[in-house]
Structures are given as structure tokens and as C-alpha cells.
Motif scaffolding. Structure first.
Motif, PDB file in Angstrom:
ATOM      1  N   VAL A 200      26.630  60.652  62.130  1.00 55.25           N
ATOM      2  CA  VAL A 200      25.336  61.076  62.664  1.00 55.25           C
ATOM      3  C   VAL A 200      24.252  60.349  61.867  1.00 55.25           C
ATOM      4  N   ASP A 201      23.502  59.477  62.530  1.00 59.34           N
ATOM      5  CA  ASP A 201      22.465  58.694  61.869  1.00 59.34           C
ATOM      6  C   ASP A 201      21.096  59.245  62.252  1.00 59.34           C
ATOM      7  N   MET A 202      20.454  59.952  61.337  1.00 60.98           N
ATOM      8  CA  MET A 202      19.162  60.559  61.610  1.00 60.98           C
ATOM      9  C   MET A 202      18.094  59.524  61.949  1.00 60.98           C
ATOM     10  N   LYS A 203      18.269  58.289  61.478  1.00 66.54           N
ATOM     11  CA  LYS A 203      17.249  57.261  61.702  1.00 66.54           C
ATOM     12  C   LYS A 203      17.150  56.821  63.159  1.00 66.54           C
ATOM     13  N   LEU A 204      18.193  57.027  63.935  1.00 65.34           N
ATOM     14  CA  LEU A 204      18.140  56.574  65.327  1.00 65.34           C
ATOM     15  C   LEU A 204      17.105  57.345  66.144  1.00 65.34           C
ATOM     16  N   ILE A 205      16.651  58.509  65.623  1.00 69.62           N
ATOM     17  CA  ILE A 205      15.651  59.291  66.342  1.00 69.62           C
ATOM     18  C   ILE A 205      14.376  58.482  66.544  1.00 69.62           C
ATOM     19  N   ARG A 206      14.047  57.598  65.596  1.00 73.24           N
ATOM     20  CA  ARG A 206      12.838  56.789  65.739  1.00 73.24           C
ATOM     21  C   ARG A 206      12.890  55.917  66.993  1.00 73.24           C
ATOM     22  N   ASN A 207      14.085  55.575  67.425  1.00 71.98           N
ATOM     23  CA  ASN A 207      14.245  54.698  68.592  1.00 71.98           C
ATOM     24  C   ASN A 207      15.025  55.378  69.710  1.00 71.98           C
ATOM     25  N   LEU A 208      14.922  56.677  69.781  1.00 68.42           N
ATOM     26  CA  LEU A 208      15.662  57.405  70.818  1.00 68.42           C
ATOM     27  C   LEU A 208      15.208  57.006  72.212  1.00 68.42           C
ATOM     28  N   ASP A 209      13.951  56.566  72.337  1.00 69.46           N
ATOM     29  CA  ASP A 209      13.475  56.149  73.657  1.00 69.46           C
ATOM     30  C   ASP A 209      14.252  54.946  74.181  1.00 69.46           C
ATOM     31  N   SER A 210      14.685  54.058  73.293  1.00 69.86           N
ATOM     32  CA  SER A 210      15.461  52.896  73.751  1.00 69.86           C
ATOM     33  C   SER A 210      16.848  53.316  74.229  1.00 69.86           C
ATOM     34  N   ILE A 211      17.439  54.329  73.595  1.00 67.47           N
ATOM     35  CA  ILE A 211      18.722  54.867  74.061  1.00 67.47           C
ATOM     36  C   ILE A 211      18.523  55.543  75.415  1.00 67.47           C
ATOM     37  N   PHE A 212      17.443  56.295  75.529  1.00 67.42           N
ATOM     38  CA  PHE A 212      17.078  56.949  76.793  1.00 67.42           C
ATOM     39  C   PHE A 212      16.967  55.906  77.901  1.00 67.42           C
ATOM     40  N   GLU A 213      16.244  54.816  77.621  1.00 65.91           N
ATOM     41  CA  GLU A 213      15.947  53.815  78.653  1.00 65.91           C
ATOM     42  C   GLU A 213      17.160  52.986  79.047  1.00 65.91           C
ATOM     43  N   SER A 214      18.264  53.090  78.283  1.00 64.27           N
ATOM     44  CA  SER A 214      19.486  52.386  78.669  1.00 64.27           C
ATOM     45  C   SER A 214      20.169  53.064  79.855  1.00 64.27           C
ATOM     46  N   HIS A 215      19.704  54.252  80.211  1.00 64.63           N
ATOM     47  CA  HIS A 215      20.273  54.988  81.335  1.00 64.63           C
ATOM     48  C   HIS A 215      19.498  54.658  82.614  1.00 64.63           C
ATOM     49  N   SER A 216      20.185  54.750  83.720  1.00 64.31           N
ATOM     50  CA  SER A 216      19.564  54.463  85.013  1.00 64.31           C
ATOM     51  C   SER A 216      18.926  55.726  85.581  1.00 64.31           C
ATOM     52  N   ASN A 217      18.205  55.555  86.658  1.00 67.69           N
ATOM     53  CA  ASN A 217      17.623  56.671  87.423  1.00 67.69           C
ATOM     54  C   ASN A 217      16.480  57.387  86.717  1.00 67.69           C
ATOM     55  N   ILE A 218      15.840  56.725  85.746  1.00 66.84           N
ATOM     56  CA  ILE A 218      14.663  57.329  85.120  1.00 66.84           C
ATOM     57  C   ILE A 218      13.534  56.299  85.053  1.00 66.84           C
ATOM     58  N   ARG A 219      12.314  56.822  84.977  1.00 61.80           N
ATOM     59  CA  ARG A 219      11.144  55.968  84.839  1.00 61.80           C
ATOM     60  C   ARG A 219      10.882  55.693  83.357  1.00 61.80           C
ATOM     61  N   LYS A 220       9.741  55.149  83.030  1.00 58.16           N
ATOM     62  CA  LYS A 220       9.373  54.843  81.646  1.00 58.16           C
ATOM     63  C   LYS A 220       9.507  56.090  80.776  1.00 58.16           C
ATOM     64  N   VAL A 221      10.016  55.888  79.556  1.00 59.51           N
ATOM     65  CA  VAL A 221      10.131  56.989  78.595  1.00 59.51           C
ATOM     66  C   VAL A 221       8.866  57.018  77.742  1.00 59.51           C
ATOM     67  N   HIS A 222       8.144  58.113  77.788  1.00 59.75           N
ATOM     68  CA  HIS A 222       6.925  58.285  77.010  1.00 59.75           C
ATOM     69  C   HIS A 222       7.258  58.947  75.679  1.00 59.75           C
ATOM     70  N   ARG A 223       6.427  58.706  74.668  1.00 58.36           N
ATOM     71  CA  ARG A 223       6.608  59.384  73.386  1.00 58.36           C
ATOM     72  C   ARG A 223       5.281  59.946  72.907  1.00 58.36           C
ATOM     73  N   ASP A 224       5.319  61.196  72.519  1.00 57.88           N
ATOM     74  CA  ASP A 224       4.152  61.919  72.029  1.00 57.88           C
ATOM     75  C   ASP A 224       4.479  62.342  70.605  1.00 57.88           C
ATOM     76  N   GLU A 225       3.730  61.842  69.597  1.00 54.88           N
ATOM     77  CA  GLU A 225       4.070  62.056  68.196  1.00 54.88           C
ATOM     78  C   GLU A 225       2.988  62.839  67.458  1.00 54.88           C
ATOM     79  N   ARG A 226       3.435  63.669  66.509  1.00 53.95           N
ATOM     80  CA  ARG A 226       2.527  64.399  65.628  1.00 53.95           C
ATOM     81  C   ARG A 226       3.096  64.362  64.209  1.00 53.95           C
ATOM     82  N   LYS A 227       2.304  63.840  63.260  1.00 52.21           N
ATOM     83  CA  LYS A 227       2.724  63.774  61.860  1.00 52.21           C
ATOM     84  C   LYS A 227       2.081  64.900  61.059  1.00 52.21           C
TER      85      LYS A 227
END
Length: 298
Positions: A200-227
Motif C-alpha cells: 500500500v503506497d500512500m503517495k499514490l493518492i497525490r496522483n489518484l486522478d491519473s488512475i481514475f482517468e485510466s478507466h473508460s466511461n468517465i469524463r474529466k476527473v476534477h480535484r478539490d484540495e484543502r490544506k
């Protein structure tokens, strides 16, 4: 890990592919540490919900509210825990229907709104719902649970059960330790390294949108961040997240696991997690970044 006999499931059958049984057994064994369900852990999950609501100033980023208000909107929360998110939404949007799904039944069994149902089951068996069933599918706080391959499987399931035109939203935290002191870095490093041993690599969360976008049948993946700065240097809300972090580190299972990972006694670990890191937070400014990834199914 059974599925209950709700009316919903009697006529539904998942069309998903299951993860092989040996992987499922390993996953259940590995998840034990992260799925403590004592009262303190449930309280932490409740607090974390209201923390996220405060920093985002809402309960979701997907543009689904009009449909929720209108009614006839079907919502699924995967990995719902004690059901805090669902309880708030089902009381607010009384004309819509809500379903919670989790492998650990720490959600309310009886005292809940009539438009809310909970279902026990394991995501690695596939979601027990038909294709194109929900208008909004939500999931959060799985950073310490899923491997990369499991993320792919789970995301495919979330997409599968979402209706065309419906929304999928995933919410995850990511620790930023650049301004952290040595004690916090040691604690966070223990969590990170113990997770890596389970692939389990916690760092992949920073780029989870790219994993999301590798799937078909979805539109652009948006990201809303709060630090948020962790600790008193982040004002009252930073102190709240300090409480969340310390509470996570001081469950009995975390103390046993992380003290072993760091090669120190449980007593020394308790002092580090319950006192030393709190003192360090007064001087340092580590951050936590909460990210909402949301998209619409085509």
C-alpha cells in the motif's frame, strides 16, 4: 463477511469480477489493524467527518445537490464506517435514498432515517448492486487500505454501479511533512513503511486522478484540495486534526503495530504519540492535504 438479506439485494446480482479468494483472505487479515471499531475509533471517524465538512464548507464537491433536493436520487457510500456522512445527508435530503456499504458493521443498526439503509459486505467481492444503479457514489479514507491494483478494481466497481450522467467522488488525505519535526516524521514514516509492506503506497493518492482517468466511461476527473497545518499553528481546526492524528496513532492495534515497526517499546511509543509529538506541533507546521476527486460517468 456476509451480505445481509435486505430487499434491495434479493433481486440484485453484481456483474463484477471478483478479486481471487487468496487475495481477499490476505486483504481481510491485513485490514484488521486499520479497522479498529472501539468507541474511540468511532469517535475519531465522526470528528474527521466534521473536520472535512468544515474545511470544504460542504459535504461533497460533485454538482449533485439540485438532484438531491428534488428527490428520487439514489446515493451509495462505500466504506461508510459509522455512517456519519450518510446520516447527515439522509436527514438533509429527505426525498432521496441513501445506502451505506462496509465490511465492518459499526453503523447504526436500528436508529436511522427511513431513507437510509446499511449493507454489510466486502468490496473485494464486488459491489452487490446492478450496473447503472446510483446517481451518486461516494467513498473516502481508503488511503491505508488499497494497493494500486485494488484501487483499479474498486474504481471500476464505483463506475460500474453509477448511472450514466451520475457522479463518483473519492476523498482522501495526504500528509505533507516538509515542515514537520523529527518526531512527527518518525511516526508518519512508521505508518508509511508498515503500509508499504502490505504493498500500500500512500503517495499514490497525490496522483489518484491519473488512475481514475485510466478507466473508460468517465469524463474529466476534477480535484478539490484543502490544506491544513496540523497542530495549534493551524488555529483551532489544526488542533482538531492533531486530535485526529494522535487518536489514530494511539489505538491499541496502532501502538502494537507501529512500535514494532519503529523498533521501540510500546511504552516509549505511547510517550512519543501522546506527548512528544504534541509538544513538537507547537513549534512546527506539518500539513495535511485533503483531496476530493470527482467525475461524471458518460
Amino acid at each position: 463477511m456476509g451480505i445481509n438479506n435486505s430487499k434491495l439485494l434479493k433481486s440484485k446480482k453484481s456483474k463484477s469480477k471478483q478479486i481471487p479468494s487468496h487475495d481477499l483472505l490476505n486483504k481481510e487479515k491485513e485490514s484488521t489493524y486499520y479497522l479498529s471499531n472501539d468507541i474511540n475509533d468511532v469517535d475519531r471517524l465522526h470528528i474527521h467527518h466534521f473536520f472535512k465538512k468544515f474545511i470544504f464548507q460542504n459535504n461533497f464537491s460533485s454538482p449533485i445537490e439540485d438532484k438531491l433536493i428534488k428527490g428520487d436520487c439514489k446515493v451509495l457510500d462505500v466504506g461508510c464506517g459509522p455512517g456519519t456522512w450518510l446520516l447527515e445527508l439522509s436527514n438533509t435530503y429527505t426525498n432521496s435514498q441513501f445506502f451505506g456499504f462496509d465490511m465492518t458493521p459499526i453503523y447504526p443498526q436500528e436508529i436511522k432515517p427511513n431513507n437510509l439503509n446499511f449493507i454489510e459486505g466486502n468490496i473485494f467481492n464486488g459491489l452487490p448492486f446492478s450496473d447503472n444503479e446510483f446517481d451518486f457514489v461516494h467513498m473516502e479514507s481508503m488511503t491505508l487500505i488499497f494497493t494500486r491494483d485494488q484501487w483499479n478494481f474498486v474504481l471500476s466497481e464505483l463506475i460500474r454501479v453509477t448511472k450514466s450522467g451520475g457522479f463518483i467522488e473519492v476523498v482522501e488525505p495526504y500528509i505533507i511533512s516538509d515542515e514537520a519535526g523529527p518526531i512527527f516524521k518518525k511516526l508518519h514514516g512508521g505508518i508509511y513503511n508498515s503500509s508499504l509492506k502490505r504493498n500500500v503506497d500512500m503517495k499514490l493518492i497525490r496522483n489518484l486522478d491519473s488512475i481514475f482517468e485510466s478507466h473508460s466511461n468517465i469524463r474529466k476527473v476534477h480535484r478539490d484540495e484543502r490544506k491544513t497545518i496540523i497542530g495549534p499553528n493551524g488555529d483551532k481546526i489544526g488542533s482538531v486534526y492533531q486530535q485526529i492524528f494522535v487518536s489514530f496513532c494511539t489505538t491499541e492495534m496502532a501502538i502494537e503495530s507501529l512500535s514494532n515497526e519503529l523498533g521501540i517499546s510500546e511504552e516509549k511509543f505511547r510517550i512519543m504519540a501522546e506527548y512528544d509529538v504534541i509538544e513538537e506541533f507547537k513549534q512546527k507546521k506539518p500539513e495535511v492535504d485533503h483531496i476530493r476527486f470527482w467525475t461524471q460517468k458518460i
